[in-house]
Every structure is written in structure tokens, then in C-alpha cells.
Design a protein around this motif. Structure first.
Motif, PDB file in Angstrom:
ATOM      1  N   ILE A   8       9.411   7.536   6.976  1.00 26.31           N
ATOM      2  CA  ILE A   8       8.122   6.861   7.062  1.00 26.31           C
ATOM      3  C   ILE A   8       7.593   7.069   8.474  1.00 26.31           C
ATOM      4  CG2 ILE A   8       6.994   4.607   7.005  1.00 26.31           C
ATOM      5  CD1 ILE A   8       9.067   3.757   4.951  1.00 26.31           C
ATOM      6  N   THR A   9       6.318   7.414   8.583  1.00 32.34           N
ATOM      7  CA  THR A   9       5.730   7.617   9.909  1.00 32.34           C
ATOM      8  C   THR A   9       5.730   6.301  10.675  1.00 32.34           C
ATOM      9  OG1 THR A   9       3.481   7.093   9.200  1.00 32.34           O
ATOM     10  CG2 THR A   9       4.184   9.408   8.999  1.00 32.34           C
ATOM     11  N   GLU A  45       3.266   4.984  12.227  1.00 31.69           N
ATOM     12  CA  GLU A  45       2.048   4.272  11.858  1.00 31.69           C
ATOM     13  C   GLU A  45       2.244   3.475  10.568  1.00 31.69           C
ATOM     14  OE1 GLU A  45      -1.790   6.333  11.052  1.00 31.69           O
ATOM     15  OE2 GLU A  45      -1.742   6.637  13.225  1.00 31.69           O
ATOM     16  N   LYS A  46       2.772   4.134   9.556  1.00 27.97           N
ATOM     17  CA  LYS A  46       3.011   3.489   8.261  1.00 27.97           C
ATOM     18  C   LYS A  46       4.071   2.395   8.403  1.00 27.97           C
ATOM     19  CE  LYS A  46       1.907   3.442   3.929  1.00 27.97           C
ATOM     20  NZ  LYS A  46       0.582   3.064   3.502  1.00 27.97           N
ATOM     21  N   SER A  47       5.072   2.646   9.216  1.00 34.20           N
ATOM     22  CA  SER A  47       6.127   1.676   9.455  1.00 34.20           C
ATOM     23  C   SER A  47       5.552   0.399  10.077  1.00 34.20           C
ATOM     24  CB  SER A  47       7.174   2.293  10.382  1.00 34.20           C
ATOM     25  OG  SER A  47       8.154   1.363  10.719  1.00 34.20           O
ATOM     26  N   GLU A  92       2.430  -0.670   9.838  1.00 33.28           N
ATOM     27  CA  GLU A  92       1.598  -1.305   8.816  1.00 33.28           C
ATOM     28  C   GLU A  92       2.453  -2.112   7.842  1.00 33.28           C
ATOM     29  OE1 GLU A  92      -0.973   0.125   4.972  1.00 33.28           O
ATOM     30  OE2 GLU A  92      -1.059   1.405   6.747  1.00 33.28           O
ATOM     31  N   GLU A 100       7.438   5.769  -3.310  1.00 40.85           N
ATOM     32  CA  GLU A 100       7.704   5.494  -1.886  1.00 40.85           C
ATOM     33  C   GLU A 100       8.541   4.226  -1.723  1.00 40.85           C
ATOM     34  OE1 GLU A 100       3.954   7.292   0.612  1.00 40.85           O
ATOM     35  OE2 GLU A 100       3.542   5.604  -0.736  1.00 40.85           O
ATOM     36  N   ASN A 115       0.827  -1.207   0.000  1.00 41.14           N
ATOM     37  CA  ASN A 115       0.000   0.000   0.000  1.00 41.14           C
ATOM     38  C   ASN A 115       0.863   1.261   0.000  1.00 41.14           C
ATOM     39  OD1 ASN A 115      -2.450   1.374  -0.093  1.00 41.14           O
ATOM     40  ND2 ASN A 115      -2.585   1.503   2.132  1.00 41.14           N
ATOM     41  N   LEU A 116       1.854   1.256  -0.875  1.00 35.51           N
ATOM     42  CA  LEU A 116       2.749   2.392  -1.069  1.00 35.51           C
ATOM     43  C   LEU A 116       2.751   2.743  -2.550  1.00 35.51           C
ATOM     44  CD1 LEU A 116       5.836   1.138   0.980  1.00 35.51           C
ATOM     45  CD2 LEU A 116       4.206   2.886   1.701  1.00 35.51           C
TER      46      LEU A 116
END
Length: 149
Positions: free
Chosen positions: A62-63, A65-67, A69, A51, A46-47
Motif C-alpha cells: 500500500i502506498t 498516501e493510501k496508508s 488515508e 485490496e 475506499n478500497l
């Protein structure tokens, strides 16, 4: 006090760097394991393709949260489908559906179009006809997907 703040900043940067390296290593392992191209990898994680490029070139932050995920997805894709009992996984999803949506086996059996007795037997690990088990598994997974979309 200023030294303490500098140490904390250094720790945060160092810790983020280690997490970033870990994500990069796990991503490279996934690419190698399944021979994925950047478009496939981007879709799975989902990038965007850019990215993915940034992740591989250490050029983007990378935030957290995103990290997390990405880490969860990489772990499942790299290691999560090995050596697990498929029926046990479906039973966990089944139990979650019963609990989360406050359903009874009677109501759930109607939703997924199986006999309640078969659903109860499936939960109790009683041997069922393979077609019935397959129907329960597929319908439970699909229902879970629909409800969590």
C-alpha cells in the motif's frame, strides 16, 4: 557506504512492515467491533474487496498516501466518535467555513437559513432552542460536506 544503504533499506522495509501490521490490526479491530463484512469494510476504507483481502493476507504493498488515508479513517471509526462534544465539533467546522471561505456570520446565516443572532449565540455557547441548534448543526455539517465533495 553500501552497508549504510542496506541498513536504510532494512529500516524502510521494517518500518513499512510495522505500519502494515498496525493497519491490519486496526482493520481487524474495526471488523470485530462493528461486525462488518468485506464489502462494507471496502466501502468504508475506499478500497476494493480484493485490496481488503490483500491487506489481511499481507500480500499487497500500500502506498504511503493510501496508508495514511486508511489510518485516518480507521482511527476515526475505531476511536474518533467517543467522548467528544458534538457542538464543539460543529463549532470547529463552522469556524473553518467562516475562515476558509472568507464568510461573515451574516452571509453564512443566510446560506444555512438561520438568524445571524442565533449563529452568533451558538458560537458563544449561549443556550438556544434545541430546534435552532439542531438546524445550525445539520446545515453546517451538510454545507461542509457539499463544499468538500
Amino acid at each position: 557506504m553500501e552497508d549504510y544503504e542496506n541498513e536504510m533499506e532494512l529500516f524502510a522495509v521494517s518500518n513499512h512492515s510495522k505500519q502494515y501490521d498496525y493497519l491490519k490490526d486496526q482493520t481487524l479491530e474495526l471488523v470485530k467491533k462493528f461486525n462488518l463484512n468485506n464489502k462494507q469494510l471496502a466501502k468504508l476504507l475506499n478500497l476494493s474487496v480484493s485490496e481488503i483481502g490483500n491487506l489481511m493476507n499481507d500480500s499487497d504493498i500500500i502506498t504511503n498516501e493510501k496508508s495514511e488515508e486508511i489510518d485516518n479513517k480507521l482511527t476515526m471509526l475505531n476511536f474518533g466518535f467517543e467522548n467528544f462534544d458534538v457542538k464543539e465539533r460543529v463549532k470547529l467546522i463552522l469556524n473553518d467555513l467562516l475562515t476558509d471561505y472568507m464568510l461573515t456570520t451574516e452571509k453564512l446565516s443566510k446560506i444555512i437559513y438561520v438568524e445571524e443572532k442565533d449563529l452568533i449565540d451558538f458560537r458563544k455557547k449561549t443556550l438556544l432552542d434545541r430546534e435552532i441548534e439542531l438546524k445550525i448543526c445539520v446545515n453546517i455539517i451538510f454545507l461542509h460536506f457539499i463544499l468538500h465533495k
